[in-house]
Design an enzyme around this catalytic site. Structure first.
Site, PDB file in Angstrom:
ATOM      1  N   HIS A 311       0.774  -1.255   0.016  1.00 45.77           N
ATOM      2  CA  HIS A 311      -0.068   0.043  -0.016  1.00 45.77           C
ATOM      3  C   HIS A 311       0.836   1.178  -0.073  1.00 45.77           C
ATOM      4  O   HIS A 311       2.101   1.305   0.602  1.00 45.77           O
ATOM      5  CB  HIS A 311      -1.142  -0.069   1.115  1.00 45.77           C
ATOM      6  CG  HIS A 311      -2.087   1.151   1.164  1.00 45.77           C
ATOM      7  ND1 HIS A 311      -1.998   2.374   1.548  1.00 45.77           N
ATOM      8  CD2 HIS A 311      -3.327   0.961   0.756  1.00 45.77           C
ATOM      9  CE1 HIS A 311      -2.943   2.650   1.533  1.00 45.77           C
ATOM     10  NE2 HIS A 311      -3.858   2.005   0.784  1.00 45.77           N
ATOM     11  N   ASP A 369      -8.017  -3.724  -1.118  1.00 44.77           N
ATOM     12  CA  ASP A 369      -8.445  -4.044  -2.283  1.00 44.77           C
ATOM     13  C   ASP A 369      -8.435  -5.455  -2.727  1.00 44.77           C
ATOM     14  O   ASP A 369      -9.323  -5.905  -3.345  1.00 44.77           O
ATOM     15  CB  ASP A 369      -7.508  -3.222  -3.095  1.00 44.77           C
ATOM     16  CG  ASP A 369      -7.702  -1.682  -3.123  1.00 44.77           C
ATOM     17  OD1 ASP A 369      -8.956  -1.060  -2.882  1.00 44.77           O
ATOM     18  OD2 ASP A 369      -6.592  -0.882  -2.821  1.00 44.77           O
TER      19      ASP A 369
END
Length: 434
Positions: A311, A369
């Site tokens: 991330h 995600d």
């Protein structure tokens, strides 16, 4: 008791030897900031910070992120505790008003949101102007922005009550518009909201029910959707939130500002990451090809990337992914798709990422995600709807950030500066002499 001396940061010009002192401001948590608002006046210089990765654009009391430690707090409450003990609508109240509601406050807030879930009947006609294959996000941008044409009674941003009504309308109506967008893409009739259903449950009912038969939302799916809404509700000053704030700084109405946030979220580098996960899984194809793609991911010369791992902010495990992982497996079991090749492939990738030293050392763990895309597909949503569902969840964060900014006494229109690298002044030459 004497006041503590204010901290300063000294900046020295190496050429002239001149120095200036800039004030240092500290928040309640996180890194301190150097206040450079007087820098140009004192030095004749601006700062250059492409993408604003080292620039604080505002003061905010809403969300705190510590990417190194994997911490996400909303108004001081950990995301883990909120997803375990709260629900999406209560978190919406928390973000909007700053405190958890009392039982009576929650009852009133729930009533206010529920009674605003219907959209003006003429909004239905908007959809007929879109092609059947129009991207759902294009429809969302247009329809949400058009709400300002229907609700003139809540456009005065300086009226506290009107701001609140607009906030309630946006939180209530965007799930309805998103469900209508999905139904339109499927060629199915719109389903009106039901006041006896919970927030996440009502959204799923509007998406998947049909007039010809009864439909009962699975509690497992409703809980998973509620968690997705909480986990995506706000994430500090990301691209779409900053877009909402910059639009709002011009004193634009809140419907327009949220529409601008949806447009920013549409970008594949922001809201499309969970869709990219499924596209990557389709590219890999089968479990026996995983070693090939793992090797490619480790090859610095290969542009291939494992989507859904690591991330931009979190340099540790994404706390939202930890929460969503259990929901992911629960949804797969509920929908009976645990043996689906795509999901088996995803789970094998997850296993590798959590055990391979290469990924562990680089903290490339599955992020939110990775799991949300798998969950949404298992629920039956097409990939082009994924970013729409992100927008539904993020609306409460956008409107909370907008409200906080409007209520800031020092509000000024956003106006970044630039480092000009173009031509210097030149004389115009007529077209016949060029």
């Amino acid at each position: 008791m004497t006041d503590q001396p204010k901290k300063t940061f000294t900046l020295t010009n190496d050429q002239t030897g001149e120095s200036i002192k800039l004030p240092v401001e500290e928040g309640t948590m996180g890194p301190a900031t150097i206040d450079i608002r007087t820098l140009y006046a004192q030095t004749g210089h601006f700062t250059l910070d492409p993408s604003f990765t080292a620039t604080g654009s505002c003061k905010s009391r809403i969300t705190y992120i510590d990417g190194e430690e994997g911490v996400l707090l909303h108004r001081g409450y950990s995301i883990e505790e909120l997803t375990e003990k709260s629900n999406a609508l209560e978190v919406a109240y928390l973000l909007l008003y700053g405190e958890l509601p009392s039982k009576e406050e929650m009852k009133e807030f729930d009533h206010n949101i529920t009674t605003h879930t219907l959209v003006h009947e003429q909004v239905h006609h908007f959809f007929r102007g879109f092609r059947r294959d129009a991207h759902p996000m294009a429809i969302m941008v247009a329809v949400v922005g058009a709400l300002a044409a229907f609700y003139h009674d809540s456009l005065d941003i300086w009226d506290v009550r009107q701001r609140e009504i607009s906030a309630h309308r946006l939180i209530a109506k965007i799930p309805t518009i998103a469900a209508m967008t999905y139904k339109y893409s499927q060629g199915q009739p719109f389903v009106y909201p039901k006041n006896d259903l919970g927030y996440a449950e009502n959204f799923l009912h509007m998406c998947f029910s049909l007039p010809v038969e009864d439909y009962k939302v699975s509690p497992v799916l409703a809980e998973a959707m509620d968690r997705i809404m909480i986990l995506h509700a706000d994430h500090e000053q990301n691209a779409s939130t900053s877009t909402v704030r910059i639009a709002g700084s011009s004193q634009a109405n809140p419907f327009t500002c949220i529409s601008s946030g949806i447009a920013s979220l549409w970008g594949p580098a922001h809201g499309g990451a969970n869709q990219a996960v499924l596209e990557m899984l389709a590219e890999i194809g089968t479990k026996d090809r995983i070693p090939e793609f793992i090797a490619r991911a480790k090859d610095k010369e290969d542009p291939f990337r494992l989507m859904g791992f690591g991330h931009r902010v979190y340099k540790n495990i994404d706390p939202r992914a930890t929460v969503l992982k259990d929901s992911c497996h629960d949804v797969l079991k509920e929908m009976g798709v645990e043996s689906d090749p795509t999901f088996e492939l995803a789970m094998e990738l997850e296993r590798i990422a959590l055990t391979d030293p290469y990924f562990i050392d680089r903290k490339l763990f599955p992020n939110v995600d990775f799991y949300s895309g798998i969950i949404l597909r298992a629920m039956g949503f097409p990939t082009e709807m994924f970013t729409v569902l992100f927008a539904v969840s993020r609306t409460v964060g956008w409107i909370s950030q907008w409200k906080e900014m409007i209520e800031e006494p020092s509000l000024r229109i956003g106006r970044p500066r630039q480092l000009y690298t173009g031509e210097t002044e030149r004389k115009y030459v007529g077209i016949g002499k060029r």
